[in-house]
Design a protein around this motif. Structure first.
Motif, PDB file in Angstrom:
ATOM      1  N   VAL A   1       0.831  -1.207   0.000  1.00 32.89           N
ATOM      2  CA  VAL A   1       0.000   0.000   0.000  1.00 32.89           C
ATOM      3  C   VAL A   1       0.865   1.257   0.000  1.00 32.89           C
ATOM      4  O   VAL A   1       1.666   1.479   0.910  1.00 32.89           O
ATOM      5  CB  VAL A   1      -0.942   0.026   1.219  1.00 32.89           C
ATOM      6  CG1 VAL A   1      -1.837   1.270   1.168  1.00 32.89           C
ATOM      7  CG2 VAL A   1      -1.792  -1.240   1.267  1.00 32.89           C
ATOM      8  N   THR A   2       0.706   2.083  -1.020  1.00 35.95           N
ATOM      9  CA  THR A   2       1.328   3.400  -1.055  1.00 35.95           C
ATOM     10  C   THR A   2       0.308   4.414  -0.572  1.00 35.95           C
ATOM     11  O   THR A   2      -0.817   4.473  -1.084  1.00 35.95           O
ATOM     12  CB  THR A   2       1.796   3.757  -2.482  1.00 35.95           C
ATOM     13  OG1 THR A   2       2.817   2.830  -2.878  1.00 35.95           O
ATOM     14  CG2 THR A   2       2.366   5.165  -2.530  1.00 35.95           C
TER      15      THR A   2
ATOM     16  N   ILE B   1       3.432  -0.652   4.089  1.00 36.53           N
ATOM     17  CA  ILE B   1       2.895   0.671   3.767  1.00 36.53           C
ATOM     18  C   ILE B   1       4.066   1.598   3.435  1.00 36.53           C
ATOM     19  O   ILE B   1       5.135   1.518   4.029  1.00 36.53           O
ATOM     20  CB  ILE B   1       2.029   1.277   4.891  1.00 36.53           C
ATOM     21  CG1 ILE B   1       2.860   1.584   6.146  1.00 36.53           C
ATOM     22  CG2 ILE B   1       0.855   0.387   5.217  1.00 36.53           C
ATOM     23  CD1 ILE B   1       2.103   2.396   7.191  1.00 36.53           C
ATOM     24  N   MET B   2       3.851   2.468   2.456  1.00 34.69           N
ATOM     25  CA  MET B   2       4.883   3.415   2.033  1.00 34.69           C
ATOM     26  C   MET B   2       4.264   4.798   1.893  1.00 34.69           C
ATOM     27  O   MET B   2       3.586   5.087   0.901  1.00 34.69           O
ATOM     28  CB  MET B   2       5.507   2.976   0.707  1.00 34.69           C
ATOM     29  CG  MET B   2       6.613   3.915   0.228  1.00 34.69           C
ATOM     30  SD  MET B   2       7.951   4.136   1.444  1.00 34.69           S
ATOM     31  CE  MET B   2       8.591   2.449   1.516  1.00 34.69           C
ATOM     32  N   PRO B   3       4.448   5.681   2.884  1.00 36.44           N
ATOM     33  CA  PRO B   3       3.918   7.037   2.786  1.00 36.44           C
ATOM     34  C   PRO B   3       4.698   7.862   1.760  1.00 36.44           C
ATOM     35  O   PRO B   3       5.932   7.816   1.717  1.00 36.44           O
ATOM     36  CB  PRO B   3       4.116   7.594   4.203  1.00 36.44           C
ATOM     37  CG  PRO B   3       4.289   6.386   5.081  1.00 36.44           C
ATOM     38  CD  PRO B   3       4.999   5.395   4.215  1.00 36.44           C
ATOM     39  N   VAL B   4       3.984   8.612   0.936  1.00 37.25           N
ATOM     40  CA  VAL B   4       4.597   9.457  -0.091  1.00 37.25           C
ATOM     41  C   VAL B   4       3.878  10.804  -0.098  1.00 37.25           C
ATOM     42  O   VAL B   4       2.648  10.855  -0.165  1.00 37.25           O
ATOM     43  CB  VAL B   4       4.501   8.817  -1.493  1.00 37.25           C
ATOM     44  CG1 VAL B   4       5.041   9.766  -2.554  1.00 37.25           C
ATOM     45  CG2 VAL B   4       5.249   7.492  -1.537  1.00 37.25           C
ATOM     46  N   GLN B   5       4.654  11.896  -0.042  1.00 35.89           N
ATOM     47  CA  GLN B   5       4.039  13.213  -0.127  1.00 35.89           C
ATOM     48  C   GLN B   5       3.930  13.632  -1.590  1.00 35.89           C
ATOM     49  O   GLN B   5       4.907  13.598  -2.340  1.00 35.89           O
ATOM     50  CB  GLN B   5       4.861  14.247   0.644  1.00 35.89           C
ATOM     51  CG  GLN B   5       4.200  15.622   0.676  1.00 35.89           C
ATOM     52  CD  GLN B   5       4.941  16.612   1.553  1.00 35.89           C
ATOM     53  OE1 GLN B   5       5.907  16.265   2.217  1.00 35.89           O
ATOM     54  NE2 GLN B   5       4.478  17.859   1.544  1.00 35.89           N
ATOM     55  N   GLY B   6       2.728  14.003  -2.004  1.00 36.07           N
ATOM     56  CA  GLY B   6       2.523  14.431  -3.379  1.00 36.07           C
ATOM     57  C   GLY B   6       1.046  14.519  -3.705  1.00 36.07           C
ATOM     58  O   GLY B   6       0.191  14.115  -2.917  1.00 36.07           O
TER      59      GLY B   6
END
Length: 212
Positions: free
Chosen positions: A98-99, A123-128
């Motif tokens: 899960v991104t 889980i991979m948090p990404v700011q954008g």
């Protein structure tokens, strides 16, 4: 509501959702996530729902109600906010990648803390922002709980969609008007009526794909 009552409320609710079968450890992690959400919410204003019992219903169980339609592989949670529905789905299925995408830095900081604190490597948090996000690989599914309308969601995600990609839009009432505003290259595969244990409100999941 006591910790024991919260545990029981979550356990009973999970039993009513098709396909969800977490063990005691996963249920404990779901509750630990809720504790972190409550703690950080005091400073970061992650959610307007503050009552723990309501958080179980409106956040955890509401997120997991779509579990039967999520499938396997890579999932993008667009506009995840405090991690909903992506974090509960990732806890319920450790094989799901899960991104968690959000434009707000404070929410990504919270989600990075969740990843470390709860030991969630999937889980991979990404700011954008969704419309400008360019991943290294395509996703099997893109889900959103936050977009105002279906057409805006599809337009923002269009560059991420391949022939097999599914767009999953979580809605309240049956979005008849929004469905009529979709472009001709959008295929509505189904509109599923959801049942969220303990919630006496309408919930639907719109499953779409693009004709490419």
């Amino acid at each position: 509501m006591s910790a024991e009552m919260l545990t029981r409320s979550l356990h009973l609710g999970l039993q009513e959702i098709e396909g969800v079968d977490p063990d005691a450890e996963q249920e404990a992690v779901l509750l630990a996530y809720l504790v972190l959400l409550q703690r950080w919410n005091k400073t970061y204003n992650l959610t307007a729902v503050r009552d723990p019992g309501q958080m179980i219903t409106r956040h955890l169980l509401d997120s997991l109600a779509i579990f039967p339609w999520v499938g396997k592989g890579r999932l993008l949670d667009a506009g995840t906010g405090g991690g909903l529905p992506g974090v509960p789905l990732a806890i319920a299925d450790p094989e799901l990648e899960v991104t968690l995408l959000d434009s707000a830095g404070k929410k990504i900081r919270f989600l990075n803390h969740v990843r470390r604190e709860l030991g969630l490597p999937n889980i991979m948090p990404v700011q954008g922002r969704l419309e400008s996000y360019v991943p290294e690989e395509r996703f099997e599914s893109v889900v959103s709980r936050a977009f105002t309308d279906l057409a805006s969601f599809v337009d923002a995600a269009r560059h991420l969609v391949g022939p097999e990609t599914r767009l999953l839009a979580m809605k309240g009432r049956y979005p008849e008007a929004e469905l009529g505003e979709l472009q001709d290259d959008v295929r509505v595969n189904s509109v599923e009526e959801l049942t969220v244990p303990g919630l006496q409100e309408e919930r639907h999941l719109v499953i779409m794909s693009l004709i490419v």
